[in-house]
Design an enzyme around this catalytic site. Structure first.
Site, PDB file in Angstrom:
ATOM      1  CB  SER A 286      -1.291  -0.090   0.823  1.00  0.00           C
ATOM      2  OG  SER A 286      -2.097   1.068   1.022  1.00  0.00           O
ATOM      3  CG  ASP A 297       7.549   4.960 -11.627  1.00  0.00           C
ATOM      4  OD1 ASP A 297       8.098   3.653 -11.850  1.00  0.00           O
ATOM      5  OD2 ASP A 297       5.889   5.152 -11.452  1.00  0.00           O
ATOM      6  CE  LYS A 311      -5.012  -2.213   0.230  1.00  0.00           C
ATOM      7  NZ  LYS A 311      -4.591  -0.123  -0.784  1.00  0.00           N
TER       8      LYS A 311
END
Length: 439
Positions: A286, A297, A311
């Protein structure tokens, strides 16, 4: 909350909202409601023992919501109160984190210096009963509720420790427990380490303070340990990401039926000058995956360890008039590059499986893809990408392994040391991809 092996302090990405009106999509709804009414009337009339209406209806609502996905949940006033306590990080209790293997309730770890730890309770101990009530009948959440209470009051725990004693009773006096979610230390004269247990209201603030303290001690590189971090508050994960990213970068986006929102980094003075390794594992979930995905990224950190939980959904807390609440999945979230990690998780840049030392107990843990009613990845990652088994570690240790014996920590330390000696060319440099610089 996740079912299966979960920490009690778990709080999944929370947003507060209001309650809308129900909309029936077709005439079949009226028919189904009529059947429900008939079944309820028959239970009330003919069940072997008289029943109070409230628990029957509560069970029906819980069953309806549980059929949606693993993370939507109807919470009674008591359960909602417990959730609010968890996110505040302060409550009356005995200082113990517990988990379950599906059958037994086990001690994940006692918090050092608090009542359970001082009494001698250890990681891996099985909790048999709380105040004389069997935990097999209580279940995980009720057991937690019984262990919490007003500071100065006592609670009786019966423990079974394999190989040491059959059963032993402990009388613990509750104290005010303040959960500090961030713990830091210097691993070497140049490399710092912070362990983030979860994301609650003060986590980002604690991270900033920890990093400032480590920098004052000469830190040149950082290990962020997100292993076994079950997530927490979405906004706090964004604030934590903002510590390491240039201002106004997309950290995460949410897409649902009635909402689309991008969360941007919002720290005008981020830390961009030192390399970072982020440690993750099967229980990194999460909000912890939001932080991991954003740093990955933007190439701000090297992600090391094993495949994360997967999740990729957002739950909104909808308080109801009677003090109960509905935790409803309302959106999916995506990393800055547009990746959904639902089911798939975050793949580490460097795969390092944890070696569990001999004599340390372990527990088998699930991932999102193993949970009943889980969502499929909207990008079809399950069918397009096969996750090598080397990316996943289903057995994790119970309790903490000393950092000097933790092979993943030592691998991160070795990588950062090499990076610093080479002038910062291998990990943790702040060079965002051009395609990710919008926002």
């Amino acid at each position: 909350m996740k079912t299966g092996n979960v920490l009690l302090i778990l709080a999944i990405g929370i947003l507060v909202g209001g309650v809308g009106h129900a909309v029936f999509a077709d005439g079949g709804t009226d028919r189904s409601l009529k059947v429900f009414s008939m079944v309820y009337a028959l239970i009330q009339k003919d069940y072997v023992d008289p029943l109070s209406p409230k628990p029957v209806l509560t069970g029906a609502i819980k069953g309806m919501v549980a059929s949606l996905d693993p993370h939507s949940e109807y919470m009674t006033p008591q359960e909602y109160h417990e959730l609010e306590i968890d996110t505040k990080g302060k409550f009356g209790g005995v200082g113990i984190k517990i988990t379950t293997n599906g059958k037994n309730i086990l001690v994940q770890s006692p918090i050092p210096g608090l009542p359970a730890d001082r009494a001698g309770i250890k990681a891996g101990d099985e909790i048999i009963s709380v105040d004389g009530k069997s935990t097999s009948a209580l279940g995980l959440e009720n057991a937690v509720h019984m262990m919490r209470g007003r500071a100065g009051t006592s609670v009786d725990l019966t423990i079974r420790r394999k190989g040491a004693f059959q059963k032993k009773d402990f009388v613990l006096v509750r104290e005010v427990i303040r959960i500090h979610t961030v713990h830091e230390r210097m691993l070497t004269s140049r490399i710092g380490y912070i362990h983030v247990q979860e994301f609650s209201e003060d986590t980002a603030k604690e991270m900033k303070e920890a990093i400032a303290g480590l920098l004052s001690k000469g830190m040149k590189g950082l290990v962020i340990d997100l292993r076994n971090n079950p997530g927490g508050l979405l906004n706090d994960a964004v604030d934590a990401s903002s510590i390491f990213l240039p201002e106004n970068k997309v950290v995460v986006s949410m897409k649902g039926r009635r909402q689309f929102h991008e969360f941007h980094s919002r720290n005008p003075r981020p830390y961009l000058h030192f390399p970072i390794v982020v440690l993750v594992n099967t229980e990194t979930a999460s909000a912890a995956e939001i932080l991991s995905g954003a740093l990955q990224d933007y190439k701000r950190a090297t992600i090391m360890g094993t495949q994360t939980f997967g999740k990729g959904s957002v739950q909104t807390i909808l308080p109801l008039f009677d003090g109960s609440a509905l935790r409803l999945t309302t959106a999916r979230y995506f990393t800055p590059s547009g990746r959904s990690i639902q089911d798939y998780g975050i793949s580490p840049d460097v795969i390092v499986k944890q070696i569990i030392p001999r004599g340390v107990k372990s527990i088998k843990v699930p991932r999102e893809v193993n949970l009943k009613h889980h969502f499929l990845n909207p990008d079809g990652a399950e069918s397009k990408v096969s996750i090598p088994l080397d990316h996943i570690q289903f057995h994790l240790p119970i309790g903490r392994i000393p950092l000097k014996e933790d092979n993943q920590v030592q691998a991160a330390l070795k990588m950062l040391d090499k990076d610093l000696r080479s002038g910062g060319q291998s990990v943790g440099f702040a060079r965002p991809k051009s395609s990710l610089s919008a926002g």
